[in-house]
Design a protein around this motif. Structure first.
Motif, PDB file in Angstrom:
ATOM      1  N   PRO A   1       0.832  -1.214   0.000  1.00  0.00           N
ATOM      2  CA  PRO A   1       0.000   0.000   0.000  1.00  0.00           C
ATOM      3  C   PRO A   1       0.864   1.262   0.000  1.00  0.00           C
ATOM      4  O   PRO A   1       2.058   1.197   0.294  1.00  0.00           O
ATOM      5  CB  PRO A   1      -0.781  -0.113   1.314  1.00  0.00           C
ATOM      6  N   ASP A   2       0.268   2.381  -0.328  1.00  0.00           N
ATOM      7  CA  ASP A   2       0.983   3.657  -0.193  1.00  0.00           C
ATOM      8  C   ASP A   2       0.912   4.040   1.286  1.00  0.00           C
ATOM      9  O   ASP A   2      -0.111   4.508   1.783  1.00  0.00           O
ATOM     10  CB  ASP A   2       0.316   4.716  -1.072  1.00  0.00           C
ATOM     11  N   TYR A   3       2.029   3.818   1.985  1.00  0.00           N
ATOM     12  CA  TYR A   3       2.014   4.011   3.431  1.00  0.00           C
ATOM     13  C   TYR A   3       1.832   5.485   3.814  1.00  0.00           C
ATOM     14  O   TYR A   3       1.375   5.796   4.912  1.00  0.00           O
ATOM     15  CB  TYR A   3       3.295   3.460   4.062  1.00  0.00           C
ATOM     16  N   ALA A   4       2.165   6.401   2.906  1.00  0.00           N
ATOM     17  CA  ALA A   4       1.994   7.823   3.208  1.00  0.00           C
ATOM     18  C   ALA A   4       0.524   8.134   3.476  1.00  0.00           C
ATOM     19  O   ALA A   4       0.193   9.021   4.267  1.00  0.00           O
ATOM     20  CB  ALA A   4       2.528   8.669   2.055  1.00  0.00           C
ATOM     21  N   LEU A   5      -0.367   7.353   2.829  1.00  0.00           N
ATOM     22  CA  LEU A   5      -1.796   7.591   3.015  1.00  0.00           C
ATOM     23  C   LEU A   5      -2.267   7.226   4.421  1.00  0.00           C
ATOM     24  O   LEU A   5      -3.338   7.634   4.861  1.00  0.00           O
ATOM     25  CB  LEU A   5      -2.612   6.784   1.998  1.00  0.00           C
ATOM     26  N   SER A   6      -1.444   6.413   5.115  1.00  0.00           N
ATOM     27  CA  SER A   6      -1.854   6.010   6.467  1.00  0.00           C
ATOM     28  C   SER A   6      -1.428   7.034   7.522  1.00  0.00           C
ATOM     29  O   SER A   6      -1.691   6.862   8.705  1.00  0.00           O
ATOM     30  CB  SER A   6      -1.253   4.644   6.795  1.00  0.00           C
ATOM     31  N   LEU A   7      -0.756   8.109   7.111  1.00  0.00           N
ATOM     32  CA  LEU A   7      -0.276   9.100   8.078  1.00  0.00           C
ATOM     33  C   LEU A   7      -1.415  10.059   8.441  1.00  0.00           C
ATOM     34  O   LEU A   7      -1.484  11.192   7.986  1.00  0.00           O
ATOM     35  CB  LEU A   7       0.922   9.863   7.494  1.00  0.00           C
ATOM     36  N   ARG A   8      -2.365   9.545   9.260  1.00  0.00           N
ATOM     37  CA  ARG A   8      -3.477  10.358   9.741  1.00  0.00           C
ATOM     38  C   ARG A   8      -3.388  10.388  11.260  1.00  0.00           C
ATOM     39  O   ARG A   8      -2.795   9.530  11.879  1.00  0.00           O
ATOM     40  CB  ARG A   8      -4.816   9.717   9.323  1.00  0.00           C
ATOM     41  N   ARG A   9      -3.995  11.401  11.839  1.00  0.00           N
ATOM     42  CA  ARG A   9      -3.863  11.537  13.294  1.00  0.00           C
ATOM     43  C   ARG A   9      -4.973  10.846  14.051  1.00  0.00           C
ATOM     44  O   ARG A   9      -4.930  10.759  15.264  1.00  0.00           O
ATOM     45  CB  ARG A   9      -3.882  13.013  13.672  1.00  0.00           C
TER      46      ARG A   9
ATOM     47  N   PHE B   1       2.156   8.240  13.956  1.00  0.00           N
ATOM     48  CA  PHE B   1       2.083   9.603  13.430  1.00  0.00           C
ATOM     49  C   PHE B   1       1.243  10.495  14.350  1.00  0.00           C
ATOM     50  O   PHE B   1       1.611  11.640  14.640  1.00  0.00           O
ATOM     51  CB  PHE B   1       1.489   9.576  12.012  1.00  0.00           C
ATOM     52  N   ALA B   2       0.131   9.945  14.819  1.00  0.00           N
ATOM     53  CA  ALA B   2      -0.735  10.700  15.734  1.00  0.00           C
ATOM     54  C   ALA B   2       0.053  11.109  16.980  1.00  0.00           C
ATOM     55  O   ALA B   2       0.000  12.260  17.430  1.00  0.00           O
ATOM     56  CB  ALA B   2      -1.950   9.865  16.127  1.00  0.00           C
TER      57      ALA B   2
END
Lengths: 94, 477, 477
Positions: free
Chosen positions: C231-239, C460-461
């Motif tokens: 997966p595009d792991y950058a998309l999982s960088l949510r808080r 990330f959160a």
């Protein structure tokens, strides 16, 4: 538990030369590690299957198709010693 | 005390896959040293093995052909030991879940059928080659062979003589050849055999201490080495000694076994599951599919051919000794030609042509239909046996039509009575005293006249017809 | 701010805006290496590679010295790999090259990754940039120290029992051990093949996700590599962590844990609870067996993996001085005695012992079964939890030499990181504060296999709410 002779035997199986005066040191260290490891003896594992591969993967193949090998120069590029395209080692049979 | 020899054989078979077992290097031999190597088969750090699909398939074929159970769960293990021909310091082999187990091989030995148990067959990688070079006082290593796929076939210790071992090996080799998974050439090393030999008093159940024989380069060397070793053990026991478990090397020149000189470590191979290869599961359907692809195997074929064609065991054994040869026979037989004559032509003149050319029947231009046609022309009297052999020698290479060759070379026998009559009359006139002999009861004197007539006709007469003709004329003229 | 101190994503923004160039970035990082590497000893050797024009990710990267780069020395920080330049790139290096990564050089480590302090390197000890009298952790101590000191924008490490996460924790950076099989091991010089994974060490969670995206993916050359889409792991960088189920294993909060470490981790728990996560007390009952299990399984594999360092083909060769007529066995024993350090010898002997005849069942097989129990603990926990949260290590960075004389004490410092390797699950360490000595504390987040996205979003959160990652080591003494 383990003796200097055991350390010697294990070292020879591992093809490691250990000086006589170092045997007691390795013996003591190995013994303390083995004593710690012995705690596994407490575990009830009779009906537990072993895990040698962490995931249940299977049947990974390669097709029987030829790819280029190394060039002779590449194959010898890291050789410690060589003679006419062979890796050269001390005599195997004395 | 009467001794019995107990023999178990371990056969290593090099597979004829295009690539090595765990890397994509060519699986080939006879190439210059270290030209067929890559980081994987050289065991360079960081490299990983990936199994060649065909190796598993060949392993299944071998197992099924040897009537084994194919394990539905198969894994590889590491066998750890140090030797310069083993670049990783371990051999990837199989320990507790080999591809095949518990089978058997039927074969004929001493005129009788025998069944020998197959303990197991497993897949593993071959090692490199060491050359001990006195000129440079060193050992030289060639890793071309490293990673060649091997199947090791282990027999039960059920062989009871060197001859049985020889016959087992011959039958095993033939079976493996039918599978077309290996060259099976012991001289080239694509088939290798080690023997475990022990002796025990006849009637004793317990196995004696065994020795392992290595370094035999032919089946007959295996036979001689076992004979020698069994005798050596018997002499040892008779003289009050006992057999020591050890590995012995067969010295072909001196015909003796010698203990291995290298400092043998107590074997402690520390097998453990190969973490770099995942296990393999084989479904019953996949196994059945491979079973369906197996050819009819030599022993089964032998039995069938004897029954179906009414031929002798002896002839059938020769026919099945090469799958292509037997195929050729059966294709020719389909034409309805007389099978007994066909067998004679196959195992006699055709085999002779093959031996002269050192080739297999599939290498010839000759097709089964051609041989059938040739046999038919002999049987219907069109050509003589002698002429037919000449024609065969021609058409094995040329692939020409039999009737065309007969016509082109004028090899058809003369059966025309007018033409024969003229020649025979001349001969009778020239040899009146022979004619008298025949009339006075010496029938075999006619042979001389037949020979004379044949000579005049440059061999183109049918000798049987000619003989009858002469007898008739002598009596009635 | 200095370029060398920036994260990769910050640098990419500057390059995109035209404020800097890949050449300038590489020069700034190299200048930093020149300025501080004699203090950290993070790099063993450096290369002068130039960025390739207009590539997607021309970021200077440091490579742990057990990952093969074609034509470059690779030593595993051992004397035994003398002069060895592999003729191939590791799979991860190919991927780094494909995006234009600039390889700065090879990073120091514990010899063959055997250690938790980076004190066993043949190239000298690595020092922690936060306190040069302290260890950076290990075995990827050079990777973590380099990133913490600004000597590399990011780096690759390898993790067999915590070798990425524990040094990341000690050096105040982010380190991820991916799911086993997520990243190809091809070209990683093996320690424990069933446990090893290559992973990123970065300055923040965003970089960690990006670097994993570069190196992850299926590779046919590694049979244990998993063929799942990345997966595009950058998309999982949510808080958003609302409703996230976080398990707190009671076995990870034990006597011997540094109180400040426990306090920092409990503060993190309080943060997640406040943000709406569901905190669950869980039990991983077999945790106490993890270290023993690991040291059997890992050393067994290592003893075999390191057999190839035998002085035959490549690397060091030594023969005993006294004997002029040294045979092959003498050469093996002398080469390995001189080439390996004491910790490597200990582990090779331990691994040999647990696999040897008579001990296999008692040690090795038992450990594989214990591994099943430890894995089952985690599998079960991940039914009810998305994340398992714990300290990465029981303490902050210890003093150089403090545990060097007690191998067992050193092994026990890996107690929280080892289970993730035994179970194959992903685990990340990120900074969660500092102790009173100003040393970074690490928070470990584990998730189910291939749930790296959950780890990234959780991490990330936390990171964005706290800002520990913006603190930089001063590197003074």
């Amino acid at each position: 538990m383990i003796t200097n002779e055991t350390v010697k035997y294990i070292a020879s199986l591992s093809r490691l030369h250990i000086e006589e005066d170092r045997l007691p040191v390795f013996r003591a260290e190995l013994e303390s590690i083995l004593q710690y490891i012995d705690q596994l003896a407490k575990l009830e594992v009779a009906n537990v299957p072993p895990t040698s591969h962490v995931f249940q993967m299977e049947n990974v193949f390669r097709d029987d198709v030829v790819a280029p090998s190394l060039t002779p120069a590449e194959a010898m590029s890291f050789a410690i010693d060589q003679h006419s395209g062979h890796y050269k080692v001390p005599k195997v049979i004395e | 005390m009467d001794f019995e020899t107990v023999i178990g054989l371990e056969v290593h078979l090099q597979l004829n896959t295009a690539t090595k077992i765990f890397c994509a290097c060519r699986n080939d031999f006879g190439l210059p040293a270290n030209t067929c190597v890559c980081p994987v088969c050289l065991g360079l750090p960081g490299t990983l093995p990936v199994l060649n699909r065909m190796v598993l398939r060949s392993g299944m074929k071998v197992g099924l052909a040897l009537n084994c159970t194919i394990n539905t769960f198969v894994k590889f293990d590491r066998k750890n030991y140090y030797y310069p021909d083993l670049p990783k310091g371990y051999q990837i082999s199989q320990f507790d879940f080999p591809i095949a187990k518990k089978g058997f091989l039927d074969f004929i030995t001493g005129g009788q059928e025998k069944r020998i148990g197959i303990t197991r067959a497993h897949m593993e990688e071959d090692a490199g080659k060491l050359i001990h070079d006195d000129a440079v006082n060193a050992t030289l290593v060639d890793y071309n062979r490293t990673g060649t796929p091997l199947i090791e076939i282990v027999s039960e210790p059920e062989l009871r003589s060197a001859q049985e071992a020889y016959d087992y090996l011959s039958a095993l080799k033939l079976t493996l050849q039918y599978l077309n998974v290996s060259d099976c050439d012991m001289e080239k090393g694509s088939l290798r055999c080690d023997a475990n030999v022990s002796i025990r008093p006849k009637g004793e159940e317990k196995l004696g201490t065994r020795t392992e024989l290595k370094n035999m380069n032919s089946f007959s060397a295996v036979k001689r080495a076992i004979e020698h070793e069994a005798e050596r053990q018997a002499r040892l026991v008779f003289s009050g000694g006992s057999v020591v478990q050890q590995t012995l090397l067969w010295n072909e020149e001196k015909s003796v076994t010698v203990p291995m000189r290298s400092k043998e470590q107590a074997h402690d191979y520390r097998y453990f599951p190969e973490p770099d290869l995942v296990p393999f599961t084989l479904t019953e359907a996949a196994i059945a599919a491979v079973r369906g692809e197996l050819p009819e195997l030599p022993f089964v074929r032998l039995r069938r051919m004897v029954a179906q064609y009414g031929i002798m065991d002896y002839d059938a054994i020769i026919l099945v000794s090469d799958r292509a040869f037997a195929d050729f026979f059966e294709a020719a037989a389909l034409t309805g030609v007389d099978v007994k004559s066909l067998v004679n032509w196959m195992n006699g003149p055709l085999m002779k042509e093959l031996k002269e050319r050192r080739c297999r029947v599939t290498d010839l231009k000759l097709k089964p239909l051609d041989l059938a046609a040739l046999v038919r022309r002999v049987n219907d009297g069109t050509i003589s046996n002698l002429a037919a052999k000449d024609i065969l020698a021609d058409i094995v290479d040329s692939g020409k039509d039999v009737d065309l060759v007969i016509r082109e070379q004028g090899l058809a026998q003369v059966s025309d009575e007018d033409e024969l009559g003229k020649i025979v009359d001349d001969i009778l006139k020239e040899h009146p005293q022979v004619v008298e002999q025949i009339r006075s009861g010496k029938a075999n004197a006619a042979g001389f006249l037949v020979g004379q007539a044949m000579k005049r006709m440059q061999g183109k007469a049918n000798p049987k017809i000619l003989n009858e003709f002469i007898q008739r004329r002598v009596m009635h003229v | 701010m200095d370029l060398f101190a920036l994260t990769a994503h910050q640098i990419m923004e500057l390059i995109a805006s035209g404020a800097t160039s890949p050449v300038e970035v590489a020069a700034a990082v190299r200048a930093r290496i020149s300025a501080v590497n004699d203090r950290t000893n993070a790099f063993i050797r450096t290369y002068q590679e130039s960025p390739v024009g207009a590539s997607p990710m021309p970021i200077p990267i440091g490579i742990k010295d057990n990952i093969c780069v074609k034509g470059r020395l690779v030593t595993c920080a051992s004397r035994i790999l003398k002069d060895f330049c592999p003729p191939y790139d590791a799979a991860v290096i190919e991927k780094i090259r494909a995006v234009g990564g600039v390889i700065l050089g090879s990073l120091n480590m514990d010899e063959f990754a055997f250690g938790s302090s980076s004190e066993t390197s043949a190239y000298g000890i690595v020092r922690n940039p936060w306190d040069l009298e302290r260890v950076p952790g290990g075995s990827s101590g050079g990777s973590a120290a380099a990133v913490a000191a600004g000597e590399a924008v990011w780096a690759l490490g390898s993790d067999t029992g915590g070798s990425i996460r524990q040094p990341a924790s000690f050096c105040g950076v982010v380190g991820l051990k991916p799911t086993y099989g997520r990243v190809s091991r091809y070209g990683l010089i093996a320690f424990g093949s069933s446990l090893d994974q290559i992973g990123p060490i970065t300055k923040d969670v965003t970089d960690c996700a990006r670097l994993l995206n570069i190196i992850a993916g299926f590779d046919r050359r590694d049979s244990t590599s998993v063929d799942l889409p990345v997966p595009d792991y950058a998309l999982s960088l949510r808080r958003d962590v609302k409703g996230l189920r976080i398990g707190i294993p009671k076995e990870y909060f034990i006597a011997g844990i540094q109180p400040e470490v426990q306090a920092a981790v409990m503060a993190a728990v309080a943060f997640f609870r406040k943000e709406g996560a569901i905190i669950k007390d869980i039990s991983l009952p077999h945790t106490e067996y993890a270290v023993a299990t690991y040291y059997i399984a890992a050393t067994a594999e290592a003893s075999s993996n390191l057999a190839r360092f035998d002085g035959v083909e490549f690397g060091l060769r030594a023969v005993p001085e006294k004997s002029r007529k040294a045979g092959i066995v003498d050469m093996y024993e002398e080469t390995r005695a001189r080439g390996f350090g004491d910790e490597a010898k200990r582990r090779i002997m331990l691994g040999t012992y647990v696999l040897s005849a008579g001990y296999y069942d008692a040690y090795y097989l038992r450990a594989l079964k214990a591994r099943t129990l430890i894995k089952n603990d985690l599998d079960k926990a991940f039914v009810d939890c998305d994340i398992i949260l714990s300290p990465t290590a029981p303490t902050t960075a210890f003093r150089i030499g403090e545990k060097a004389s007690d191998p067992l004490a050193m092994y026990l410092s890996d107690i929280f990181t080892i289970p993730a390797n035994l179970a194959g699950v992903p685990a990340l360490s990120l900074p969660c504060g500092f102790d009173s000595a100003g040393l970074p504390i690490g928070l470990q987040l584990m998730a189910a296999p291939f749930a790296e996205e959950k780890i990234f979003s959780t991490a990330f959160a936390y990171e964005q709410a706290h800002g520990w990652h913006t603190k930089r080591a001063r590197l003074d003494l």
